[in-house]
Design a protein around this motif. Structure first.
Motif, PDB file in Angstrom:
ATOM      1  N   MET A   1       0.400  -0.848  -0.147  1.00  0.00           N
ATOM      2  CA  MET A   1      -0.331  -0.014   0.133  1.00  0.00           C
ATOM      3  C   MET A   1       0.735   1.485   0.267  1.00  0.00           C
ATOM      4  SD  MET A   1      -2.674   1.212   2.995  1.00  0.00           S
ATOM      5  CE  MET A   1      -3.523  -0.048   2.957  1.00  0.00           C
ATOM      6  N   THR A   2       0.608   2.030  -1.211  1.00  0.00           N
ATOM      7  CA  THR A   2       1.298   2.957  -0.666  1.00  0.00           C
ATOM      8  C   THR A   2       1.338   4.575   0.005  1.00  0.00           C
ATOM      9  OG1 THR A   2      -0.580   4.857  -1.794  1.00  0.00           O
ATOM     10  CG2 THR A   2       0.741   3.948  -2.969  1.00  0.00           C
ATOM     11  N   SER A   3       1.967   5.522   0.698  1.00  0.00           N
ATOM     12  CA  SER A   3       2.106   5.689   1.608  1.00  0.00           C
ATOM     13  C   SER A   3       0.398   7.099   1.335  1.00  0.00           C
ATOM     14  CB  SER A   3       3.457   6.510   1.693  1.00  0.00           C
ATOM     15  OG  SER A   3       4.089   6.916   0.519  1.00  0.00           O
ATOM     16  N   PHE A   4       0.404   7.632   0.484  1.00  0.00           N
ATOM     17  CA  PHE A   4      -0.039   8.592  -0.666  1.00  0.00           C
ATOM     18  C   PHE A   4      -1.570   7.807  -0.563  1.00  0.00           C
ATOM     19  CE2 PHE A   4      -3.445   9.519  -3.312  1.00  0.00           C
ATOM     20  CZ  PHE A   4      -3.651  11.038  -2.753  1.00  0.00           C
ATOM     21  N   ARG A   5      -2.096   6.223  -0.069  1.00  0.00           N
ATOM     22  CA  ARG A   5      -3.254   5.991   0.151  1.00  0.00           C
ATOM     23  C   ARG A   5      -3.631   5.787   1.423  1.00  0.00           C
ATOM     24  NH1 ARG A   5      -5.317  -0.343  -1.308  1.00  0.00           N
ATOM     25  NH2 ARG A   5      -6.982  -0.503  -0.383  1.00  0.00           N
ATOM     26  N   LYS A   6      -2.193   5.468   2.325  1.00  0.00           N
ATOM     27  CA  LYS A   6      -2.457   5.211   3.350  1.00  0.00           C
ATOM     28  C   LYS A   6      -3.062   6.793   4.052  1.00  0.00           C
ATOM     29  CE  LYS A   6       0.539   1.534   4.640  1.00  0.00           C
ATOM     30  NZ  LYS A   6       2.181   1.473   5.210  1.00  0.00           N
ATOM     31  N   ALA A   7      -2.314   7.795   3.865  1.00  0.00           N
ATOM     32  CA  ALA A   7      -2.466   9.180   3.955  1.00  0.00           C
ATOM     33  C   ALA A   7      -3.965   9.728   3.834  1.00  0.00           C
ATOM     34  CB  ALA A   7      -1.624  10.125   3.168  1.00  0.00           C
ATOM     35  N   GLU A   9      -6.443   7.912   3.596  1.00  0.00           N
ATOM     36  CA  GLU A   9      -7.944   7.017   3.744  1.00  0.00           C
ATOM     37  C   GLU A   9      -8.030   7.925   5.250  1.00  0.00           C
ATOM     38  OE1 GLU A   9      -6.305   3.161   3.215  1.00  0.00           O
ATOM     39  OE2 GLU A   9      -7.968   3.368   1.318  1.00  0.00           O
ATOM     40  N   ALA A  10      -6.595   8.196   5.504  1.00  0.00           N
ATOM     41  CA  ALA A  10      -7.040   8.641   7.280  1.00  0.00           C
ATOM     42  C   ALA A  10      -7.193  10.366   7.046  1.00  0.00           C
ATOM     43  CB  ALA A  10      -5.107   8.878   7.646  1.00  0.00           C
ATOM     44  N   ARG A  11      -7.756  10.581   5.889  1.00  0.00           N
ATOM     45  CA  ARG A  11      -8.278  11.809   5.321  1.00  0.00           C
ATOM     46  C   ARG A  11      -6.775  12.846   6.128  1.00  0.00           C
ATOM     47  NH1 ARG A  11     -12.611  12.409   3.384  1.00  0.00           N
ATOM     48  NH2 ARG A  11     -13.060  14.189   3.920  1.00  0.00           N
ATOM     49  N   ASP A  12      -5.815  13.124   6.299  1.00  0.00           N
ATOM     50  CA  ASP A  12      -4.793  13.950   6.623  1.00  0.00           C
ATOM     51  C   ASP A  12      -3.886  14.536   5.188  1.00  0.00           C
ATOM     52  OD1 ASP A  12      -2.439  14.654   7.403  1.00  0.00           O
ATOM     53  OD2 ASP A  12      -1.723  12.813   8.654  1.00  0.00           O
ATOM     54  N   PRO A  13      -4.631  15.707   5.023  1.00  0.00           N
ATOM     55  CA  PRO A  13      -4.082  16.092   4.117  1.00  0.00           C
ATOM     56  C   PRO A  13      -2.475  16.495   4.366  1.00  0.00           C
ATOM     57  CG  PRO A  13      -5.427  17.648   5.255  1.00  0.00           C
ATOM     58  CD  PRO A  13      -5.299  16.181   5.898  1.00  0.00           C
ATOM     59  N   ASP A  14      -2.027  16.779   5.138  1.00  0.00           N
ATOM     60  CA  ASP A  14      -0.249  17.539   5.820  1.00  0.00           C
ATOM     61  C   ASP A  14      -0.287  16.082   5.049  1.00  0.00           C
ATOM     62  OD1 ASP A  14      -0.973  19.523   6.542  1.00  0.00           O
ATOM     63  OD2 ASP A  14      -1.135  18.950   8.326  1.00  0.00           O
ATOM     64  N   ALA A  15      -0.281  14.779   5.672  1.00  0.00           N
ATOM     65  CA  ALA A  15       0.557  13.914   5.202  1.00  0.00           C
ATOM     66  C   ALA A  15       0.155  13.318   3.464  1.00  0.00           C
ATOM     67  CB  ALA A  15      -0.333  12.438   5.740  1.00  0.00           C
ATOM     68  N   TYR A  57     -10.519   3.659  -0.834  1.00  0.00           N
ATOM     69  CA  TYR A  57      -9.907   2.992  -2.458  1.00  0.00           C
ATOM     70  C   TYR A  57     -10.675   1.578  -2.153  1.00  0.00           C
ATOM     71  CZ  TYR A  57      -6.899   6.414  -3.271  1.00  0.00           C
ATOM     72  OH  TYR A  57      -6.439   8.074  -3.479  1.00  0.00           O
ATOM     73  N   VAL A  58     -10.774   1.044  -3.618  1.00  0.00           N
ATOM     74  CA  VAL A  58     -11.437  -0.901  -4.173  1.00  0.00           C
ATOM     75  C   VAL A  58     -10.114  -1.777  -4.022  1.00  0.00           C
ATOM     76  CG1 VAL A  58     -13.418   0.022  -3.449  1.00  0.00           C
ATOM     77  CG2 VAL A  58     -12.551   0.044  -5.354  1.00  0.00           C
ATOM     78  N   ARG A  59      -9.295  -0.730  -4.676  1.00  0.00           N
ATOM     79  CA  ARG A  59      -8.422  -1.695  -5.233  1.00  0.00           C
ATOM     80  C   ARG A  59      -6.875  -1.117  -5.550  1.00  0.00           C
ATOM     81  NH1 ARG A  59      -9.957  -4.881 -10.896  1.00  0.00           N
ATOM     82  NH2 ARG A  59     -10.795  -6.707  -9.166  1.00  0.00           N
ATOM     83  N   GLU A  60      -5.848  -1.597  -5.611  1.00  0.00           N
ATOM     84  CA  GLU A  60      -4.551  -1.241  -5.700  1.00  0.00           C
ATOM     85  C   GLU A  60      -3.765  -1.566  -7.039  1.00  0.00           C
ATOM     86  OE1 GLU A  60      -0.451   0.958  -3.745  1.00  0.00           O
ATOM     87  OE2 GLU A  60      -2.387   0.299  -2.847  1.00  0.00           O
ATOM     88  N   LEU A  61      -3.217  -1.144  -8.558  1.00  0.00           N
ATOM     89  CA  LEU A  61      -2.374  -2.036  -8.909  1.00  0.00           C
ATOM     90  C   LEU A  61      -1.256  -1.611  -9.438  1.00  0.00           C
ATOM     91  CD1 LEU A  61      -5.172  -1.977 -11.392  1.00  0.00           C
ATOM     92  CD2 LEU A  61      -4.736  -3.924 -10.152  1.00  0.00           C
ATOM     93  N   ALA A  70      -1.937   2.788  -9.443  1.00  0.00           N
ATOM     94  CA  ALA A  70      -3.805   2.774 -10.185  1.00  0.00           C
ATOM     95  C   ALA A  70      -4.252   2.616  -8.708  1.00  0.00           C
ATOM     96  CB  ALA A  70      -3.916   2.263 -11.587  1.00  0.00           C
ATOM     97  N   LEU A  71      -4.839   3.870  -8.471  1.00  0.00           N
ATOM     98  CA  LEU A  71      -5.713   3.095  -6.999  1.00  0.00           C
ATOM     99  C   LEU A  71      -7.048   3.528  -7.847  1.00  0.00           C
ATOM    100  CD1 LEU A  71      -3.078   5.452  -4.366  1.00  0.00           C
ATOM    101  CD2 LEU A  71      -3.577   3.073  -4.441  1.00  0.00           C
ATOM    102  N   VAL A  72      -7.777   2.343  -7.648  1.00  0.00           N
ATOM    103  CA  VAL A  72      -9.333   2.487  -7.693  1.00  0.00           C
ATOM    104  C   VAL A  72     -10.252   3.110  -7.110  1.00  0.00           C
ATOM    105  CG1 VAL A  72     -11.449   1.371  -8.320  1.00  0.00           C
ATOM    106  CG2 VAL A  72      -8.827   0.450 -10.107  1.00  0.00           C
ATOM    107  N   PHE A  73     -11.287   4.156  -6.921  1.00  0.00           N
ATOM    108  CA  PHE A  73     -11.605   4.581  -5.887  1.00  0.00           C
ATOM    109  C   PHE A  73     -13.053   4.906  -6.184  1.00  0.00           C
ATOM    110  CE2 PHE A  73     -10.696   8.407  -8.148  1.00  0.00           C
ATOM    111  CZ  PHE A  73     -11.889   8.724  -7.672  1.00  0.00           C
TER     112      PHE A  73
END
Length: 129
Positions: A1-7, A9-15, A57-61, A70-73
């Protein structure tokens, strides 16, 4: 999982902003002109956080030796259901240097266009700070 996806999903704009390269280029699904630079891209992403409801997000390729993702949402804007994909390219430092978003169906793209247009004055102000 990318750090962007984690950020996201945490709804963290700074991250989220911390994952962007200074020279990132953002390509919107509803604007022809690309948006170059970290400040405007981070501001657009903050606007998206305000606009999308029930985002997930429902899928990550991945491919390209881990540099392309590619992060499908799925999300909602009011009553409009949105399906989309974030296409990310990472530079040698592991930061996003290309960010392209696609959405469907057309009604969702139109809802996104209207919602983001309403945010754009604030987005521009945030990009200057």
């Amino acid at each position: 999982m990318t750090s962007f996806r984690k950020a996201v999903e945490a709804r963290d704009p700074d991250a989220m902003a911390a994952t962007l390269a200074e020279n990132v280029v953002f390509r919107s699904p509803v604007a022809f002109k690309p948006y170059p630079g970290k400040a405007i891209t981070a501001a657009i992403l903050r606007g998206v956080l305000r606009v999308f409801e029930d985002f997930r997000y429902v899928r990550e390729l991945s491919g390209g030796e881990g540099r392309d993702h590619a992060l499908v949402f799925e999300a909602r804007i009011g009553d409009a259901r949105v399906e989309g994909c974030d296409f990310l390219h990472f530079d040698d430092d592991g930061l996003i240097d290309e960010f392209t978003v696609m959405v469907r169906p057309l009604s969702a793209a139109q809802a996104l266009s209207e919602a983001m247009a309403a945010q754009f004055d604030q987005i521009q102000r945030e990009a200057l700070n």
